[in-house]
Write a protein that holds these residues in place. Sequence first.
Motif, mmCIF file in Angstrom:
data_model
loop_
_atom_site.group_PDB
_atom_site.id
_atom_site.type_symbol
_atom_site.label_atom_id
_atom_site.label_comp_id
_atom_site.label_asym_id
_atom_site.label_seq_id
_atom_site.Cartn_x
_atom_site.Cartn_y
_atom_site.Cartn_z
ATOM 1 N N ALA A 167 -63.138 -31.846 32.768
ATOM 2 C CA ALA A 167 -63.254 -32.926 33.764
ATOM 3 C C ALA A 167 -62.972 -32.590 35.034
ATOM 4 O O ALA A 167 -63.487 -33.546 35.984
ATOM 5 C CB ALA A 167 -62.659 -34.058 33.286
ATOM 6 N N ARG A 168 -62.371 -31.546 35.443
ATOM 7 C CA ARG A 168 -61.687 -31.235 36.837
ATOM 8 C C ARG A 168 -60.796 -32.445 37.405
ATOM 9 O O ARG A 168 -61.102 -32.778 38.428
ATOM 10 C CB ARG A 168 -63.049 -31.073 37.615
ATOM 11 N N ALA A 169 -60.044 -32.821 36.215
ATOM 12 C CA ALA A 169 -59.410 -34.064 36.446
ATOM 13 C C ALA A 169 -58.060 -33.706 37.273
ATOM 14 O O ALA A 169 -57.691 -32.786 37.275
ATOM 15 C CB ALA A 169 -59.009 -34.818 35.280
ATOM 16 N N ASP A 170 -57.729 -34.769 38.029
ATOM 17 C CA ASP A 170 -56.504 -34.736 38.735
ATOM 18 C C ASP A 170 -55.134 -35.042 37.700
ATOM 19 O O ASP A 170 -54.115 -34.505 37.735
ATOM 20 C CB ASP A 170 -56.317 -35.925 39.868
ATOM 21 N N VAL A 171 -55.275 -36.047 36.919
ATOM 22 C CA VAL A 171 -54.530 -36.417 35.853
ATOM 23 C C VAL A 171 -55.494 -37.005 34.580
ATOM 24 O O VAL A 171 -56.459 -37.281 34.550
ATOM 25 C CB VAL A 171 -53.634 -37.472 36.045
#
Length: 359
Positions: free
Chosen positions: A130-134
């Motif tokens: 998801a290329r998430a930050d968190v």
Amino acid sequence: MSEPQGAEAVVLVGGKGTRLRPLTLSAPKPMLPTAGVPFLTHLLSRIREAGITHVVLGTSYKAEVFQEHFGDGSGLGLELEYVVEDEPLDTAGAIRNVAHKLREPDVMVFNGDILSGVDLRGVLTTHRQARADVTLHLVKVDDPRRFGCVPTDEDGRVTAFLEKTENPPTDQINAGCYVFRREVVEAIPQGRPVSVERETFPGLLAAGARLQGHVDASYWLDLGTPAAFVKGSADLVRGIAPSAALAEGTGEALVLAGASVDEGATLSGGTTVGAGCTVAGGAVVEGSVLFDGAVVGEGARVERSVLGANALVQAGAVVSDAVIGDGAVIGARCELRHGARVWPGVVLPEAGVRFSTDV
């Protein structure tokens, strides 16, 4: 299976465990004997099993106990480091407090009192895809009214953090396991209490950051209360909850070396009998945790309870859904039920006295 590159772990173990008193008067909650070893051992074993080897422990209450027991972590195949929190900083503040020890792009963060069956590699994969930050582990529960809930959209993206309500819009709750990009950790304000759910996460959402949910219905239990602690230990012994730290196989009871259990005694329900314990003939111990040196007398009954180190339950006594402190004595034919707690060293008289409150 290859190890996940670029990931490390932070485990937050600074709480005082006040809901578990008197057990936590002598040891921090994550160090309480759980299925034969300190609870934290089970979590660390699962972190190592997932291929993560660098772990930072954020400690506070009785901080020295952790380092004395685990040392540099080599006995578990880990590299352990320790950071002591001098004053309470809440969850996000505690994460920021260990930032100077971090060195990898992705940081898995765990609350040190959660027993969970989540696929840790799966959480990390969700985060990276998801290329998430968190990324937050969100677990589905039968009754979300007892928790704040975390709704997600059709892409699994977190949309809000909601307080407890009688009509929650989702059954997904924050399960106390996260993956942070290290840059996000470093951006948390330093040196003051910061809440992840009230400040950090809502602030990230408002700023347009990507907060991703990893949703499942895996085993999950917060060990914050005596009843939950007993259940968690029993579920580990019976193999219902996962661990890579159980040296022996799972079953109805775990009897540690040096314990003496009469052949006429009955052990069931995932009971743990600690080293040096004695269980006499005719005694019944069901779904309970006996710390080292505890004694259960002839014909006594112990159900869903914890007996502290060197506690004594005399003949014919009944202890049900109770916590008995270290060295306490429950007199013959006494009955303790319904969440009663007996403090360390207290001696209760014989002759059928009944208690259902703290003693």
